[in-house]
Design an enzyme around this catalytic site. Structure first.
Site, PDB file in Angstrom:
ATOM      1  CD  GLU A  59      50.618  22.411  70.058  1.00  0.00           C
ATOM      2  OE1 GLU A  59      50.527  21.294  69.561  1.00  0.00           O
ATOM      3  OE2 GLU A  59      49.678  23.220  70.131  1.00  0.00           O
TER       4      GLU A  59
ATOM      5  CB  CYS B 260      46.640  26.791  69.335  1.00  0.00           C
ATOM      6  SG  CYS B 260      47.189  25.563  68.148  1.00  0.00           S
TER       7      CYS B 260
ATOM      8  CG  HIS C  92      43.946  29.821  67.000  1.00  0.00           C
ATOM      9  ND1 HIS C  92      45.309  29.921  66.933  1.00  0.00           N
ATOM     10  CD2 HIS C  92      43.660  28.515  66.713  1.00  0.00           C
ATOM     11  CE1 HIS C  92      45.833  28.732  66.635  1.00  0.00           C
ATOM     12  NE2 HIS C  92      44.849  27.880  66.484  1.00  0.00           N
TER      13      HIS C  92
END
Lengths: 348, 382, 130
Positions: free
Chosen positions: A80, A112, A234
């Site tokens: 990103e 993400c 994550h």
């Protein structure tokens, strides 16, 4: 058999301590460190960006794979923080590594999870027989507005994975993706920093998608937590991944190798896949590992891997991520950090 | 070939000339040179300017200057060889007169350096733009890398290196055209702002606006213009690697040696015949290496010889009686011509308090880049 | 004024260290038509490993505007293990480790940005290997 044939990671040497940021904004450092379970985060050097980080990670992946870069048929970089709004990061990378010009290149963006997304597509190419090798990369120089909670975690780093069908070091056993439109975190065009929905990023976003993806892949593959040597989820902070893992019975022991967020911060597209790189560094033949990514917006990719006998021979062919995180650190002051991250306006 | 003489010189004050652009400075120097020679019409002219484009956004400089010195109609060309543009222009003018193609040639040099903010960028274009400047190296940085190796190889100290600018500042005190006509002390030298290790500000020639011009004629006609013509006895020009990293030995400047060999051969003299030299001390180390390549001192010894007073009045020879680039100033395109003017004044006995006694033969050496070009002139009083 | 064409044509040398080894042994980065040493036009294409030794260096305190945000920084003349010479900025290293004779390795970095809207320029920089 289709799976990973080479992997590599890179993190910059610069760090800022969570306490340094907390002191700057009048937050209580101990509260933040405990609440987010973070100590410090990586900061890109003044001459580093998503492209240079991706290049270093990809070079390490090629070293481990021991293949001719010309044989790589596709390269995808998820981020990103692509340095250009229009112009691919991937083209710089292929020319730096000597891949192509007969190669399919694309830049991915999905908050993400853009990195795991790149891996997913690279894997699919090889599985379909479309090409012998494909590379998926996740790298970021994550943004977080000054004074925002994100500033404590937004960090820099990335990992690259080359998929192939010969000399596989970790076979892909199963994959699954779980996606819905959820506005938990976003950045509009021309904006420097992302915005987020505060606590809305938790239950309705991170946990909903991560838990669904995990639950479904375990069901599809007929596995349970105890079938895995390691798992990584994550890591937007230290707390969320551990909570998610425990829901399925994963123990601290199974999650500790991939849980590098306390030293690295959240490298956005590079987060879960760099935690997975730490697992690859120690994974033994026959052991299984679970990789669960999450990207706001929102979705979660799930992968089940099983290491082959080939893994041991390649682990030492490139630097290991925990060694990178724990050595050669240069700590920045907040002022240096602001200059490095270009958080102040300079004249042209 | 005909023998060639310098019969007129003209110079602006060197410094930060707020009120003068390149055409004003050039015209001031050129008209002074023409007045000195007593000519109002020239046959041809050459303009040395390193970067009038980047400094003043003006190319086609040769035509601008011909127009502004009242010489529309003459042949005029600009010559560029970085910081050696001026002497390279002089060499070109010399051959035009020597060949018989022209009798009265004006050679001028000019640079307007203070009009831009990023002069460091402009100067770096004299290096290998894609493979040196791209790496972030600056001109002081290139010479600093020579100094690092020289100091380590020959045990030269900062205090010894200091004697180059200290000497040149002492010489400049008596030069009314100098930008910085004052003495430099060791403490100021050692504590000046760092520029590129080991260099601090006082190792580096300054940013300067200025212009210089000379009139060249055939020697056998010279007495029509002046009682004291100065003969250009020898000229040598040579090139070296454009990138400093391609110099096999970073303490040598092959182009300087080669250009000197050519000039000595043409003049029929050697280094021991020279009473004074104006050399390219763009940085302190440059004067040391150049003095060795010109044969004034053996390799590795010039630094200590200069520190021992061998390059000033009363020594082996006087190097940079004008104050050199360091103290007189370094308007890059003008420097080579200004060196020839100092040599002319010395050989005419017109150098005032900085006069070198019994000056019969003088040498000038002008460098382009980090040794990519060197031009040597040997002048003689006639 | 973007110089993307000028930048693009140097990519093989700056990104991948593609060089030439002439039959007289001279290594050129970038390419030439003729060896400066002997005038031979015979060469083979080689790729430099990126490993080398510092021959000289300086710490630049007064850069041009393109590099002002990086100051002070070290620049070095490097001889690669193949014998090629090149000039490179040093990154991610302590000044005290930058010395004549120090071993370095070239890495891929951003060199400069052409203002806020121009292209990004990449290439090699060196890291001192301890």
């Amino acid at each position: 058999m289709v799976g990973i044939v080479g992997y590599g990671s890179y993190v910059p040497r610069y760090r800022i301590k969570i306490s340094t940021i907390a002191d700057q904004w009048g937050d209580n450092a101990a509260t933040i460190e405990k609440g987010l379970m973070l100590q410090e985060k990586t900061v890109p050097g003044r001459d580093e960006d998503t492209i240079t980080i991706a290049v270093e990670a990809a070079k390490n992946a090629v070293k481990r794979a021991g293949i001719n870069p010309q044989d790589i048929g596709a390269v995808y970089i998820g981020s990103e923080s692509h340095p250009y709004a229009v112009k691919p990061s991937g083209t710089v990378l292929i020319d730096a590594l000597g891949i192509g010009p007969h190669v399919h290149v694309a830049d991915f963006e999905f908050a993400c999870k853009a990195g795991s997304e790149a891996m997913f597509v690279a894997y699919s190419h090889v599985k379909s027989g479309n090409m012998p090798y494909a590379m998926g990369i996740g790298a970021d120089t994550s943004q977080g507005a000054p004074g925002d909670a994100l500033e404590y975690s937004a960090s820099a780093g990335g990992s690259a994975y080359i998929f192939g069908s010969e000399n596989v070091i970790a076979e892909v056993i199963d994959t699954h993706s779980f996606t819905s439109d959820t506005a938990d975190f976003w950045r509009r065009e021309y904006q420097m920093y992302p915005r987020h929905g505060g606590r809305f990023t938790g239950e309705p976003a991170y946990f909903k998608h991560v838990l669904n993806a995990t639950g479904i892949i375990l069901e599809k593959s007929g596995m349970k937590a105890s079938d895995f040597a390691h798992a990584v989820f994550h890591m937007p902070n230290g707390r969320f991944p551990l909570k998610a893992g425990k829901t399925f019975g994963f123990t601290d022991e199974q999650m500790k190798q991939g849980w590098i967020v306390n030293l690295m911060g959240n490298t956005y597209s590079g987060s879960s896949i760099t935690g997975f790189s730490a697992i690859m560094d120690i994974l033994k033949p026959g052991e299984r590992a679970l990789l669960i990514s999450f990207g706001s917006g929102a979705g979660s990719d799930a992968f089940v891997f099983e290491a082959t006998e080939n893994i041991t021979a390649v682990q030492n062919k490139a630097p290991k991520i925990r060694e990178m995180l724990e050595s050669n650190r240069t700590y920045l002051t907040y002022g240096q950090y602001v200059a490095y991250r270009r958080k102040i306006q300079f004249n042209d | 070939m005909r023998d060639v003489a310098i019969v007129g010189v003209g110079l602006t004050k060197f410094g930060e000339l707020w009120n003068q652009g390149i055409r004003d400075m050039f015209a001031e120097a050129a008209l002074a040179a023409m007045a000195d020679a007593g000519v109002d019409k020239i046959d041809s002219m050459y303009v040395g300017a390193m970067s009038s484009g980047l400094y003043s956004y003006q190319e086609h400089t040769a035509s601008v200057m011909a127009d502004y010195i009242g010489q529309r109609g003459v042949a005029s060309a600009r010559v560029e060889a970085a910081c050696s543009s001026g002497s390279q222009a002089a060499r070109t003018g010399f051959f035009e007169v020597a060949s018989g193609a022209a009798d009265v040639v004006l050679v001028g040099g000019v640079e307007k350096m203070w009009d831009v903010d990023d002069g460091t960028f402009v100067l770096a274009t004299a290096s290998d733009q894609e493979y040196e400047a791209y790496a972030g190296v600056t001109f002081p940085g290139l010479y600093a890398m020579m100094a690092q190796v020289y100091m380590q190889k020959y045990g030269l100290t900062r205090e010894e290196l200091a004697q180059v600018p200290i000497k040149n500042h002492r010489h400049a005190v008596h030069n009314p055209y100098a930008q910085y006509p004052f003495e430099l002390d060791m403490k100021t030298y050692l504590t000046a702002a760092p520029v590129a290790d080991p260099f601090r500000l006082m190792d580096c020639s300054p940013i300067t606006d200025g212009a210089a011009a000379i009139i060249m004629v055939p020697l056998d006609q010279a007495h029509k213009y002046t009682d004291k013509p100065v003969k250009i006895k020898g000229i040598g020009s040579a090139t070296g690697p454009i990138a400093l990293h391609d110099h096999k030995d970073l303490t040598r400047l092959d182009a300087v040696r080669l250009s000197a060999e050519k000039a000595y051969k043409m003049a029929g003299v050697g280094p021991d015949d020279i009473q004074f030299a104006e050399v390219h001390d763009c940085f302190s180390i440059a004067e040391i290496i150049v003095a060795e390549e010109l044969g004034f001192f053996p390799y590795g010894t010039a630094g200590k010889a200069i520190a021992a007073g061998q390059a000033t009045y009363g020594g082996k020879l006087v190097i940079n009686p004008s104050g050199g680039l360091k103290a007189k100033g370094h308007p890059v395109g003008a420097t080579g011509v200004a060196q020839l003017i100092e040599a002319t004044l010395q050989l005419q006995g017109k150098a005032g308090k900085r006069q070198v006694e019994n000056a019969k033969i003088g040498l000038t050496q002008n460098m382009g880049g980090s040794g990519g070009t060197s031009v040597v002139h040997i002048l003689e009083a006639v | 004024m973007a110089n993307s064409q000028r930048y693009t044509r140097e990519i093989p040398h700056r990104f991948r260290l593609e060089a030439q080894r002439f039959s007289d042994g001279y290594i050129s980065l970038p390419n030439r038509y003729i060896s400066p040493e002997t005038g031979t036009k015979e060469f083979e294409n080689i790729t430099l490993s990126g490993k080398g030794t510092i021959l000289s260096y300086t710490i630049v305190h007064t850069p041009s505007d393109q590099f002002k945000l990086a100051k002070p920084y070290a620049v070095a003349i490097i001889e690669t293990e193949e014998g090629a010479r090149l000039t490179s900025m040093i990154t991610d290293s302590e000044f005290e480790d930058v010395k004549i004779g120090a071993k370095v390795e070239l890495v891929f970095r951003k060199i400069m940005e052409e203002g806020h809207s121009g292209i990004l320029n990449y290439g090699y920089k060196a890291i001192v290997v301890k």
